[in-house]
Scaffold this motif. Structure first.
Motif, short mmCIF file in Angstrom:
data_model
loop_
_atom_site.label_atom_id
_atom_site.label_comp_id
_atom_site.label_asym_id
_atom_site.label_seq_id
_atom_site.Cartn_x
_atom_site.Cartn_y
_atom_site.Cartn_z
N VAL A 195 0.87 -1.17 0.00
CA VAL A 195 0.00 0.00 0.00
C VAL A 195 0.90 1.22 0.00
O VAL A 195 1.80 1.34 0.83
N MET A 196 0.68 2.09 -0.97
CA MET A 196 1.57 3.23 -1.12
C MET A 196 0.76 4.52 -1.13
O MET A 196 -0.35 4.57 -1.64
N LEU A 197 1.37 5.54 -0.57
CA LEU A 197 0.75 6.85 -0.54
C LEU A 197 1.62 7.79 -1.35
O LEU A 197 2.84 7.75 -1.24
N GLN A 198 0.98 8.60 -2.16
CA GLN A 198 1.74 9.45 -3.06
C GLN A 198 1.11 10.82 -3.09
O GLN A 198 -0.08 10.96 -3.33
N LYS A 199 1.91 11.83 -2.82
CA LYS A 199 1.42 13.19 -3.00
C LYS A 199 1.30 13.44 -4.48
O LYS A 199 2.21 13.09 -5.24
N GLU A 200 0.22 14.03 -4.89
CA GLU A 200 -0.03 14.04 -6.32
C GLU A 200 0.91 14.97 -7.05
O GLU A 200 1.25 14.74 -8.21
N MET A 201 1.34 16.02 -6.41
CA MET A 201 2.19 16.97 -7.12
C MET A 201 3.60 16.40 -7.31
O MET A 201 4.09 16.28 -8.41
N ASP A 202 4.25 16.04 -6.22
CA ASP A 202 5.59 15.46 -6.37
C ASP A 202 5.46 13.95 -6.17
O ASP A 202 5.16 13.47 -5.11
N GLY A 203 5.72 13.23 -7.24
CA GLY A 203 5.18 11.90 -7.31
C GLY A 203 6.02 10.77 -6.76
O GLY A 203 6.11 9.74 -7.39
N GLU A 204 6.64 10.90 -5.63
CA GLU A 204 7.38 9.76 -5.09
C GLU A 204 6.48 8.99 -4.13
O GLU A 204 6.14 9.49 -3.07
N PRO A 205 6.06 7.80 -4.50
CA PRO A 205 5.18 7.06 -3.61
C PRO A 205 5.94 6.48 -2.42
O PRO A 205 7.08 6.05 -2.54
N VAL A 206 5.30 6.52 -1.28
CA VAL A 206 5.89 6.01 -0.04
C VAL A 206 5.12 4.76 0.36
O VAL A 206 3.89 4.77 0.41
N VAL A 207 5.87 3.71 0.63
CA VAL A 207 5.23 2.47 1.02
C VAL A 207 4.80 2.58 2.48
O VAL A 207 5.61 2.87 3.37
N ILE A 208 3.53 2.39 2.72
CA ILE A 208 3.00 2.46 4.09
C ILE A 208 3.12 1.10 4.76
O ILE A 208 3.52 1.00 5.90
N GLY A 209 2.75 0.08 4.04
CA GLY A 209 2.80 -1.24 4.62
C GLY A 209 2.25 -2.25 3.63
O GLY A 209 2.08 -1.96 2.46
N HIS A 210 2.04 -3.44 4.13
CA HIS A 210 1.54 -4.51 3.28
C HIS A 210 0.16 -4.93 3.76
O HIS A 210 -0.14 -4.90 4.94
#
Lengths: 212, 172
Positions: free
Chosen positions: A66-81
């Motif tokens: 599960v990843m969260l990504q700020k829409e403007m700067d697009g580096e997704p961060v993995v939250i967890g599984h």
């Protein structure tokens, strides 16, 4: 008797949709994300639908990130599984905090939530991973991970131990294609043998014609 | 830091939601996200019951309904073209046709429409549901929200609120 000083509780719910609309079909959500923010603390509950059968026994080694990504700067961060529910749904609980990020009133922060399949080490060679579903949500303030990060130990970084591909001139780094998947690096081989370029014939092409 | 489990004192009966979209808003295709902010304006303790007055704010963001009957045609690549062959090789990717997957939700080109509604409420709660009425500072949390597109330019669904005690308040 008492007048409250504005709401300090917010509730958000976002639907997760598959990336491609089925031709001629109605788009139905594959899962939901519920976010509750109380003051500076927040909790996210992510849940996929049961009908998908993500955790069937046929592919037990696939992990779902599960990843969260700020829409403007697009580096997704993995939250967890995602983990399996008793009923066979994928579930994830994530605590976060919004403290110190509530900068301006009325400027929502848009986040994109992605769920992607990531294969285990044994399967990684065969296939990469793909985004299964995604959703868009705009929160009132930015979200910060709540997990405690330990102190950084000083570790000697060995220069020689770095990845060979980083310094090898024969490999050229290629930007990943959309959608970006974290921790995946795409490489292409920059120098090919001479015989590769000289044949005017590509066996992968649909119309197998020799070109001279 | 872990969010404490909130103890629910009372779960209200469900509130049916019916919203009419304002003018110049497109029809609802699929709902992307819903956000609900309940707020208690004031409350009063009577002899046997608690009177609560407040409002809830519902924000819905959705994608416009697609009116096209035909699905998108898959773009065909001219394989006989010499230059397309070169392009394929420069990408470093050799794939069969249909390799272009749209990024993100596939609806990323579409605009996200956002509408906000606010409704007041005014209810009474029996005091027997509340264990310490003296120290009780009511707060509302959301138990369940469902919203879907109704006929025409409308939204319908349901909302379930529940009452919690918020004894400690964060001062800003």
């Amino acid at each position: 008797m008492e007048v409250s000083q504005g709401p300090d509780y917010r509730y958000y719910k976002a639907n997760l949709y598959p990336p491609v609309q089925p031709p001629g079909g109605v788009l139905e959500p594959f899962g939901t994300v519920e976010i509750e923010i109380t003051g500076p603390k927040g909790r996210m509950n992510c849940r996929t639908h049961q009908c998908l059968g993500l955790f069937a026994e046929t592919h037990p080694r696939i992990k779902y990130q599960v990843m969260l990504q700020k829409e403007m700067d697009g580096e997704p961060v993995v939250i967890g599984h995602l983990s399996v529910d008793r009923s066979g749904c994928g579930v994830l609980k994530w605590d976060f905090s919004t403290a110190g990020s509530d900068s301006g009133e009325g400027i929502p922060v848009t986040y994109k939530l992605l769920i992607a399949a990531r294969h285990d080490a044994g399967l990684r060679g065969k296939a990469g991973g793909g985004v299964l579903m995604s959703g868009v949500i705009s929160l009132k303030s930015a979200v910060r991970d709540n997990r405690v990060v330990g102190f950084k130990k000083e570790v000697k970084v060995r220069e020689k131990g770095r990845d060979i591909k980083e310094r090898n001139p024969f490999f050229e780094k290629v930007e990943p294609f959309q959608p970006p998947i974290p921790n995946s690096v795409w490489w292409r081989i920059g120098v090919l043998p001479d015989s590769y370029w000289q044949t005017g014939f590509c066996p992968r092409q649909k119309s197998n014609k020799a070109m001279y | 830091m872990v969010v404490q489990e909130i103890q629910k004192n009372y779960v209200f009966p469900r509130i049916p939601l019916k919203f009419q979209l304002p003018e110049n808003y497109p029809e609802v295709g699929c709902i992307s996200s819903i956000s609900v902010v309940p707020e208690i304006r004031d409350f009063r303790l009577n002899r046997g019951e608690m009177e609560i007055r407040g409002s809830y704010q519902v924000t819905v963001s959705y994608f416009e309904a697609l009116n096209q009957s035909e699905p998108d045609k898959i773009r065909e690549i001219e394989y006989d073209d010499f230059f397309s062959h070169l392009r394929l090789r420069a990408d470093g990717l050799i794939t069969d046709s249909g390799e272009e997957l749209p990024a993100g939700t596939g609806r990323s080109s579409q605009e996200l429409n956002t509408v906000q509604f606010e409704r007041p409420f005014h209810t009474f709660v029996d005091l027997e549901f509340i264990n310490r009425p003296r120290n009780f500072k009511p707060g509302l949390i959301i138990e369940r929200v469902n919203l879907e597109a109704g006929e025409g330019c409308s939204l319908k669904g349901e909302l379930v609120l529940s009452l919690v005690n918020r004894p400690r308040r964060t001062h800003r």
